[in-house]
Design a protein around this motif. Structure first.
Motif, PDB file in Angstrom:
ATOM      1  N   UNK A 266      41.698  27.223  17.559  1.00  0.00           N
ATOM      2  CA  UNK A 266      40.951  26.193  18.125  1.00  0.00           C
ATOM      3  C   UNK A 266      40.213  25.149  17.201  1.00  0.00           C
ATOM      4  N   UNK A 267      39.876  25.612  16.016  1.00  0.00           N
ATOM      5  CA  UNK A 267      39.251  25.050  14.995  1.00  0.00           C
ATOM      6  C   UNK A 267      40.317  24.269  13.841  1.00  0.00           C
ATOM      7  N   UNK A 268      41.688  24.857  13.882  1.00  0.00           N
ATOM      8  CA  UNK A 268      42.568  24.304  13.035  1.00  0.00           C
ATOM      9  C   UNK A 268      43.135  23.295  13.689  1.00  0.00           C
ATOM     10  N   UNK A 269      42.381  22.199  13.700  1.00  0.00           N
ATOM     11  CA  UNK A 269      42.802  20.896  14.126  1.00  0.00           C
ATOM     12  C   UNK A 269      41.893  19.843  13.373  1.00  0.00           C
ATOM     13  N   UNK A 270      42.529  18.847  13.081  1.00  0.00           N
ATOM     14  CA  UNK A 270      41.597  17.860  12.046  1.00  0.00           C
ATOM     15  C   UNK A 270      40.775  17.012  13.017  1.00  0.00           C
ATOM     16  N   UNK A 271      40.911  17.069  14.313  1.00  0.00           N
ATOM     17  CA  UNK A 271      39.866  16.375  15.055  1.00  0.00           C
ATOM     18  C   UNK A 271      38.529  17.004  14.816  1.00  0.00           C
ATOM     19  N   UNK A 272      38.622  18.512  14.614  1.00  0.00           N
ATOM     20  CA  UNK A 272      37.103  19.075  14.536  1.00  0.00           C
ATOM     21  C   UNK A 272      36.509  18.621  13.110  1.00  0.00           C
ATOM     22  N   UNK A 273      37.299  18.032  12.206  1.00  0.00           N
ATOM     23  CA  UNK A 273      36.690  17.781  10.875  1.00  0.00           C
ATOM     24  C   UNK A 273      35.474  16.649  11.045  1.00  0.00           C
ATOM     25  N   UNK A 274      35.585  15.919  11.898  1.00  0.00           N
ATOM     26  CA  UNK A 274      34.778  14.878  12.172  1.00  0.00           C
ATOM     27  C   UNK A 274      33.493  15.365  12.854  1.00  0.00           C
ATOM     28  N   UNK A 275      32.458  15.401  11.873  1.00  0.00           N
ATOM     29  CA  UNK A 275      30.980  15.855  12.165  1.00  0.00           C
ATOM     30  C   UNK A 275      30.151  14.852  13.227  1.00  0.00           C
ATOM     31  N   UNK A 276      30.410  14.945  14.544  1.00  0.00           N
ATOM     32  CA  UNK A 276      29.757  13.762  15.506  1.00  0.00           C
ATOM     33  C   UNK A 276      28.325  14.595  16.062  1.00  0.00           C
ATOM     34  N   UNK A 277      27.435  13.664  16.068  1.00  0.00           N
ATOM     35  CA  UNK A 277      26.154  13.971  16.666  1.00  0.00           C
ATOM     36  C   UNK A 277      26.325  14.517  18.227  1.00  0.00           C
ATOM     37  N   UNK A 278      25.641  15.598  18.565  1.00  0.00           N
ATOM     38  CA  UNK A 278      25.867  16.046  19.855  1.00  0.00           C
ATOM     39  C   UNK A 278      25.110  15.233  20.950  1.00  0.00           C
TER      40      UNK A 278
END
Length: 280
Positions: A266-278
């Protein structure tokens, strides 16, 4: 005529060889990044272990996102294991239990501050119970109380790899890390991954455990896998365990491995590398 035909055939052979030998790289949503011969267009030479992880890594919405994710993943793998056996300043169990109460407050303040700064989640369960601490003391630790380094404990949970790397760096700047197990680089047998740290708190000097998690893996650990663990333990403790019980244990272990594999993927995708505020 023969020479012309011979020349044409040579050109065709050279062109074909070039086409097959060129490293493959496709960029765009839904494509994969092919990594060959230990090198990558987005970064320096990588290890065989990393190459296996990245081999079919999906790219995100742009190559820039993918490059950032790749660098974060490399940084996570690069977190060096500190293979040490730290000891508390005291070897008295009662003293350590008393110190742990204040240390837990200090650790809670640290983790909550970092969680706020990096849009992560702080999990602070409280001091390990005396019963569990005594069981560990007289079991794994052979009565050596100074080796109890997890009386005060907490966790930080990140939504993505980039945030996890930032949290690790922030922890290293805030406290002394005296032991580190990089279970992303060397997972447990069931596929569980985290950064497991023992840190020395600056005010109390107490040693405490701090775990850095990825969200999907933490959810498995605290949810479905916990139930699986309890079932395995119950079956293992049976004195009259038979082959059917052993088969059930094997099934549960495989189920645990699959859950952790899915969570890691689930975490092996670049979209998760963008740290966005919750969102609130």
């Amino acid at each position: 005529m023969f020479k012309l035909l011979q020349t044409a055939m040579m050109v065709l052979l050279v062109s074909s060889a070039s086409a097959f030998s060129a490293p493959a790289q496709s960029v765009g949503t839904g494509h994969t990044l092919a990594i060959a011969n230990g090198t990558n267009a987005l970064g320096p030479r990588i290890t065989r272990e990393e190459r296996e992880t990245y081999r079919h890594l999906p790219l995100g919405h742009s190559q820039q996102d993918s490059e950032g994710f790749y660098q974060s993943l490399r940084a996570l793998y690069a977190a060096e294991t500190i293979d040490a056996y730290p000891r508390q300043d005291s070897n008295d169990f009662a003293t350590l239990m008393a110190q742990a109460e204040l240390a837990q407050q200090e650790l809670a303040a640290l983790t909550q501050t970092l969680a706020g700064q990096y849009h992560a989640e702080a999990l602070v369960p409280g001091v390990k119970s005396q019963a569990r601490a005594e069981a560990k003391l007289h079991g794994d630790l052979d009565g050596d109380a100074a080796r109890l380094t997890d009386l005060a404990r907490a966790s930080l949970v990140a939504d993505d790899v980039a945030t996890l790397v930032e949290l690790h760096q922030a922890v290293a700047e805030s406290v002394e890390i005296v032991r580190l197990k990089n279970r992303f680089k060397t997972p447990k047998a069931n596929g569980y991954r985290d950064l497991n740290l023992v840190v020395r708190l600056p005010q109390s000097g107490h040693l405490a455990e701090l775990q850095l998690h990825l969200d999907a893996i933490a959810q498995v650990k605290n949810g479905a896998e916990h139930d699986i663990y309890e079932q395995i333990q119950a079956l293992t403790r049976q004195s009259d365990r038979n082959e059917f019980d052993q088969h059930r244990i094997t099934q549960l272990q495989q189920q645990s491995m699959q859950l952790y594999a899915n969570a890691w993927h689930h975490h092996l995708t670049p979209v998760h590398s963008l740290a966005l505020p919750k969102s609130a």
